[in-house]
Design a protein around this motif. Structure first.
Motif, mmCIF file in Angstrom:
data_model
loop_
_atom_site.group_PDB
_atom_site.id
_atom_site.type_symbol
_atom_site.label_atom_id
_atom_site.label_comp_id
_atom_site.label_asym_id
_atom_site.label_seq_id
_atom_site.Cartn_x
_atom_site.Cartn_y
_atom_site.Cartn_z
ATOM 1 N N ALA A 20 16.986 -9.337 -7.118
ATOM 2 C CA ALA A 20 17.160 -7.798 -7.327
ATOM 3 C C ALA A 20 17.371 -6.803 -6.256
ATOM 4 O O ALA A 20 17.862 -5.488 -6.761
ATOM 5 C CB ALA A 20 16.436 -7.429 -8.934
ATOM 6 N N GLY A 21 16.323 -7.426 -5.293
ATOM 7 C CA GLY A 21 16.208 -6.118 -4.071
ATOM 8 C C GLY A 21 15.129 -5.455 -3.900
ATOM 9 O O GLY A 21 15.111 -4.570 -2.990
ATOM 10 N N VAL A 22 14.169 -6.191 -4.413
ATOM 11 C CA VAL A 22 12.328 -5.677 -4.208
ATOM 12 C C VAL A 22 12.340 -6.178 -3.557
ATOM 13 O O VAL A 22 12.339 -7.853 -2.514
ATOM 14 C CB VAL A 22 12.213 -5.749 -5.645
ATOM 15 C CG1 VAL A 22 10.698 -5.731 -5.890
ATOM 16 C CG2 VAL A 22 12.876 -5.181 -7.611
ATOM 17 N N THR A 23 11.479 -5.509 -2.482
ATOM 18 C CA THR A 23 10.907 -5.404 -1.453
ATOM 19 C C THR A 23 9.413 -6.583 -1.611
ATOM 20 O O THR A 23 8.933 -5.803 -2.348
ATOM 21 C CB THR A 23 10.801 -4.193 -0.838
ATOM 22 O OG1 THR A 23 11.579 -3.458 -0.165
ATOM 23 C CG2 THR A 23 9.859 -3.977 0.413
ATOM 24 N N ILE A 24 9.566 -7.216 -1.317
ATOM 25 C CA ILE A 24 8.472 -8.588 -1.092
ATOM 26 C C ILE A 24 7.991 -7.752 0.065
ATOM 27 O O ILE A 24 8.275 -8.726 0.646
ATOM 28 C CB ILE A 24 9.340 -9.901 -1.778
ATOM 29 C CG1 ILE A 24 9.780 -9.966 -3.219
ATOM 30 C CG2 ILE A 24 7.720 -10.691 -1.616
ATOM 31 C CD1 ILE A 24 10.119 -10.874 -3.789
ATOM 32 N N ILE A 25 6.513 -7.620 -0.036
ATOM 33 C CA ILE A 25 6.043 -8.020 1.291
ATOM 34 C C ILE A 25 4.690 -9.218 1.304
ATOM 35 O O ILE A 25 3.522 -8.485 0.532
ATOM 36 C CB ILE A 25 5.744 -6.258 1.793
ATOM 37 C CG1 ILE A 25 6.395 -5.555 1.298
ATOM 38 C CG2 ILE A 25 4.579 -6.028 2.761
ATOM 39 C CD1 ILE A 25 5.568 -3.795 1.354
ATOM 40 N N ALA A 26 4.176 -10.120 2.092
ATOM 41 C CA ALA A 26 3.515 -10.651 2.612
ATOM 42 C C ALA A 26 1.955 -10.047 2.672
ATOM 43 O O ALA A 26 2.901 -9.086 3.883
ATOM 44 C CB ALA A 26 4.237 -11.937 2.757
ATOM 45 N N GLY A 27 0.987 -10.602 2.421
ATOM 46 C CA GLY A 27 0.370 -9.685 2.998
ATOM 47 C C GLY A 27 -0.993 -10.453 1.897
ATOM 48 O O GLY A 27 -0.993 -10.261 0.935
ATOM 49 N N THR A 28 -2.259 -10.058 2.648
ATOM 50 C CA THR A 28 -3.296 -10.304 1.392
ATOM 51 C C THR A 28 -3.874 -9.345 0.792
ATOM 52 O O THR A 28 -4.099 -8.218 1.567
ATOM 53 C CB THR A 28 -5.086 -11.411 2.600
ATOM 54 O OG1 THR A 28 -4.981 -10.707 3.064
ATOM 55 C CG2 THR A 28 -4.200 -12.426 3.258
ATOM 56 N N ASP A 29 -4.667 -9.596 0.042
ATOM 57 C CA ASP A 29 -5.385 -8.370 -0.321
ATOM 58 C C ASP A 29 -6.844 -8.733 0.052
ATOM 59 O O ASP A 29 -7.895 -8.900 -1.610
ATOM 60 C CB ASP A 29 -5.292 -8.405 -1.970
ATOM 61 C CG ASP A 29 -3.688 -8.562 -2.339
ATOM 62 O OD1 ASP A 29 -2.764 -6.831 -1.735
ATOM 63 O OD2 ASP A 29 -3.508 -7.684 -4.136
ATOM 64 N N ALA A 30 -6.966 -9.071 0.855
ATOM 65 C CA ALA A 30 -8.394 -10.272 1.085
ATOM 66 C C ALA A 30 -9.608 -8.563 1.206
ATOM 67 O O ALA A 30 -9.372 -7.789 1.570
ATOM 68 C CB ALA A 30 -8.812 -10.217 2.403
ATOM 69 N N GLY A 31 -10.985 -9.268 0.305
ATOM 70 C CA GLY A 31 -11.686 -8.174 0.081
ATOM 71 C C GLY A 31 -12.807 -8.360 -0.612
ATOM 72 O O GLY A 31 -12.430 -9.682 -0.965
ATOM 73 N N PHE A 32 -13.731 -8.159 -0.861
ATOM 74 C CA PHE A 32 -14.943 -8.548 -1.426
ATOM 75 C C PHE A 32 -14.563 -8.630 -2.950
ATOM 76 O O PHE A 32 -15.488 -9.872 -3.444
ATOM 77 C CB PHE A 32 -16.080 -7.791 -1.533
ATOM 78 C CG PHE A 32 -15.725 -6.521 -2.194
ATOM 79 C CD1 PHE A 32 -16.825 -6.053 -3.491
ATOM 80 C CD2 PHE A 32 -15.267 -5.571 -1.681
ATOM 81 C CE1 PHE A 32 -16.264 -4.655 -4.291
ATOM 82 C CE2 PHE A 32 -14.854 -4.165 -1.778
ATOM 83 C CZ PHE A 32 -15.702 -3.738 -3.395
ATOM 84 N N LEU A 33 -13.802 -7.985 -3.504
ATOM 85 C CA LEU A 33 -12.883 -8.554 -4.680
ATOM 86 C C LEU A 33 -12.313 -9.738 -5.064
ATOM 87 O O LEU A 33 -11.817 -9.663 -6.373
ATOM 88 C CB LEU A 33 -12.373 -6.656 -5.287
ATOM 89 C CG LEU A 33 -13.947 -5.918 -5.231
ATOM 90 C CD1 LEU A 33 -12.787 -4.352 -5.556
ATOM 91 C CD2 LEU A 33 -14.790 -6.645 -6.492
ATOM 92 N N ASN A 34 -11.622 -10.082 -3.974
ATOM 93 C CA ASN A 34 -10.791 -10.778 -4.236
ATOM 94 C C ASN A 34 -11.225 -12.327 -3.457
ATOM 95 O O ASN A 34 -11.355 -12.830 -2.419
ATOM 96 C CB ASN A 34 -9.463 -10.712 -3.218
ATOM 97 C CG ASN A 34 -8.496 -9.716 -3.514
ATOM 98 O OD1 ASN A 34 -8.505 -9.156 -5.505
ATOM 99 N ND2 ASN A 34 -8.524 -8.519 -2.892
ATOM 100 N N SER A 35 -10.857 -12.939 -4.785
ATOM 101 C CA SER A 35 -11.549 -14.660 -4.834
ATOM 102 C C SER A 35 -11.325 -15.440 -3.778
ATOM 103 O O SER A 35 -9.861 -15.740 -3.840
ATOM 104 C CB SER A 35 -11.763 -15.562 -5.730
ATOM 105 O OG SER A 35 -13.008 -14.492 -6.645
#
Length: 166
Positions: free
Chosen positions: A43-58
């Protein structure tokens, strides 16, 4: 470090207490969400890879999580070129930074990861790192291995300190 590691303990405890039904429900929810990925791409949605690394993300750690994410993108229906573009070009394009990032050309940031295998043939090849060029500095495999060893030594020291404290 020790503080960040402590934030994970409640997640470890919660996971250890999960029932088979709860585990199955989490897996089903993941697969339901992941099945939309190819449709978003189409559908043309921009998909961006990358972590949500941080203390709240297991257990989402910068570096290794990106390799895992690219593998999941391909497993869930994106092509290897689409996954790689999500990791290298989509972010700079979204933020209007394509003049500086997202490609290899004179005048752009000289940040590169050199691999020993072709990720277009197997996306897991992104983990086969030969060298990294970061801000004009070259880190060969030996230098990268030394960084890893130094980090492991630091973690071992933290563990030893925590053991003494208990």
């Amino acid at each position: 470090g020790p503080g960040l590691r402590a934030t994970y303990q409640w997640r470890v405890d919660r996971a250890a207490k999960a029932t088979p039904a709860q585990i199955e429900a989490r897996h089903a929810q993941y697969h339901q969400v992941a099945s939309v990925l190819p449709m978003l791409q189409e559908a043309g949605v921009t998909i961006i890879a990358g972590t949500d690394a941080g203390f709240l993300n297991s257990y989402t750690f910068p570096g290794s999580a990106l390799h895992q994410e690219l593998q999941l993108f391909v497993k869930e229906g994106l092509s290897a070129p689409q996954a790689l573009s999500a990791a290298t070009r989509s972010g700079p394009a979204w933020f209007g930074q394509m003049d500086r990032y997202g490609g290899v050309a004179q005048g752009k940031a000289a940040d590169l990861v050199l691999l020993t295998a072709n990720p277009l043939q197997d996306i897991a090849a992104t983990e086969k790192i030969d060298s990294v060029i970061l801000r004009g500095n070259v880190y060969d495999r030996a230098a990268l291995d030394k960084m890893l060893a130094d980090t492991k030594a630091k973690v071992a020291a933290w563990n030893a300190e925590a053991t003494k404290a208990n």
